[in-house]
Design a protein around this motif. Sequence first.
Motif, short mmCIF file in Angstrom:
data_model
loop_
_atom_site.label_atom_id
_atom_site.label_comp_id
_atom_site.label_asym_id
_atom_site.label_seq_id
_atom_site.Cartn_x
_atom_site.Cartn_y
_atom_site.Cartn_z
N THR A 39 0.84 -1.20 0.00
CA THR A 39 0.00 0.00 0.00
C THR A 39 0.88 1.25 0.00
OG1 THR A 39 -0.02 0.10 2.40
CG2 THR A 39 -1.80 -1.15 1.37
N HIS B 37 3.02 -1.74 4.29
CA HIS B 37 1.72 -2.36 4.55
C HIS B 37 0.85 -1.51 5.46
CE1 HIS B 37 4.63 -5.74 3.85
NE2 HIS B 37 3.74 -5.99 2.94
N LYS B 38 0.92 -0.20 5.28
CA LYS B 38 0.08 0.68 6.10
C LYS B 38 -1.33 0.74 5.57
CE LYS B 38 1.72 4.50 7.95
NZ LYS B 38 2.63 5.54 8.45
N GLU B 39 -2.27 1.02 6.45
CA GLU B 39 -3.60 1.43 6.01
C GLU B 39 -3.40 2.59 5.01
OE1 GLU B 39 -7.34 2.56 5.38
OE2 GLU B 39 -6.71 0.68 6.28
N PRO B 40 -3.83 2.43 3.76
CA PRO B 40 -3.44 3.41 2.74
C PRO B 40 -4.11 4.78 2.86
CG PRO B 40 -4.88 1.74 1.78
CD PRO B 40 -4.59 1.31 3.18
N VAL C 137 9.16 -3.01 6.40
CA VAL C 137 8.01 -3.91 6.42
C VAL C 137 6.74 -3.17 6.84
CG1 VAL C 137 7.03 -6.01 7.43
CG2 VAL C 137 9.47 -5.92 6.91
N THR C 138 6.83 -2.34 7.89
CA THR C 138 5.61 -1.68 8.35
C THR C 138 5.13 -0.64 7.33
OG1 THR C 138 6.90 -0.11 9.67
CG2 THR C 138 6.06 -2.04 10.80
#
Lengths: 286, 286
Positions: free
Chosen positions: B192, B280-283, B276-277
Amino acid sequence: MSYLDRIETCNTYDLNHFRPFSVDGVRVGWIKHGLTEQLNRWPDVFQVMNSGVNIGQQLRSFEQRTEVVRAVIGTLVEEGVIARRHGEMYPVTNASRDDALFLIDRASVAYFGLRAFGQHMNGFVRDNGVMKMWLGRRVATKWNEPNKLDNMVAGGLPYGISLQENLAKESWEEAAIPVELLKRVVPTGVVTYCAETPQGLKPDVIYCYDLELQVDFQPHCTDGEVQEFVLWPVEEVAELVRETEEVKRNCNLVIIDFLIRHGFITPMDEDYLELVTRLHKEPSPF
Amino acid sequence: MSYLDRIETCNTYDLNHFRPFSVDGVRVGWIKHGLTEQLNRWPDVFQVMNSGVNIGQQLRSFEQRTEVVRAVIGTLVEEGVIARRHGEMYPVTNASRDDALFLIDRASVAYFGLRAFGQHMNGFVRDNGVMKMWLGRRVATKWNEPNKLDNMVAGGLPYGISLQENLAKESWEEAAIPVELLKRVVPTGVVTYCAETPQGLKPDVIYCYDLELQVDFQPHCTDGEVQEFVLWPVEEVAELVRETEEVKRNCNLVIIDFLIRHGFITPMDEDYLELVTRLHKEPSPF
């Protein structure tokens, strides 16, 4: 139950129960209000305010902080405020292990709500086109989550040992995996979570690994922490994660990450996007 | 440059340039202030306030919203306020594609700061123990990022077509991968990001896939969008991502995710946890 419920279980906390914990103004953790009152007995070490607890700049060095906090914890363990000492030292950091501000006994980490690091390895085989995963059953005498199923290898990451060394050590102790086999291990990312426990808060980072093994490899435990190993088709492991509480709580997350990376959980799962983002959040609620 | 810089490039935006965009009170996107003034010309469609833009409940149905917004966009494209029409329809949603509140032309998605979905596939081979990755070079006439290197297959995900169908269609058009080979494709998660562009905001979700191919497979483009395919050792692709701007911006992120999952980027990388974090965050910045 759903995969998302398993993630939720490891990400349930109420920050109203806590005050921020800082070192020289740098936030590193969270402490429950009850414990902050205890820490107030050592005003030379801890500045306890309503807004938070701070170890001030009067304790300048890594060694000084480590020593003074060790002494406080010693008293609190004697008094039963903190349950026990583990013996392994963990880094206190809000970043990576190398940025440690001081060291603290592993059994106190949750009391201070500190970021902790671990390593979990998924052992698997491909048997006539069927992917199967090894799981270990924790012995009944384990301090937490006895008898639950665990990743093939899983352990905390103390200070002062490299990731490779610690993984080799844990792989031998827990599953008798010789170091030659570890040449094929693949680091695959991290899984994060933040859970409230009776002791405090656990904002944890787990380094994840995959190791594909030969079908005839038989793990066995050398340190007495695992009572048996089982080798089950990944589809069955997936069902176990989803439908039961047989698997240790944080191991569910490592397995869900494996299921996503290997296509056992697909984008057809209605929670797919949320599963991926929630497994990889910034762990500390700062 | 570092991998983290590539992620930063796709996650740079200033919300001060935008107002929230809602449908019947549900936030779905962000609109630049300049465009909100234009939308003010259609008060029956858009309630334009300083606090945000809303399509009210006077437009009750999926079909009604789709039709009315299509007409507004038609005028704005004629006037040159919105650059063009694409022709494909995208879902307007703050959740998954199936929760669409209405449909909008693909070329307008960024203007309204809507969540968009795509599919990118990493094609790779194992050649005598060396993993190599296929990349396609975009034709010089592409509207955005011409001549850049792209994932072997990459495309947007219009409304009303399943993930499988769309991937099969794109795989054939872009790389002449027959549907039989796709039986081996592995969905591996999502990447994301949220980027500000001259048009608006792109909070995007990319479904990622891996496809291992035989060493002798030769992709070729059937729709004229790719000028050549190259097959390079993954280590060289990693260097290209890190050190050059040869790769299309969002494809860098898909490749970095591949490098992490396959152990080419290891936990020894000082940015590992953050890589990594952040992938892949809430976009959507809600």
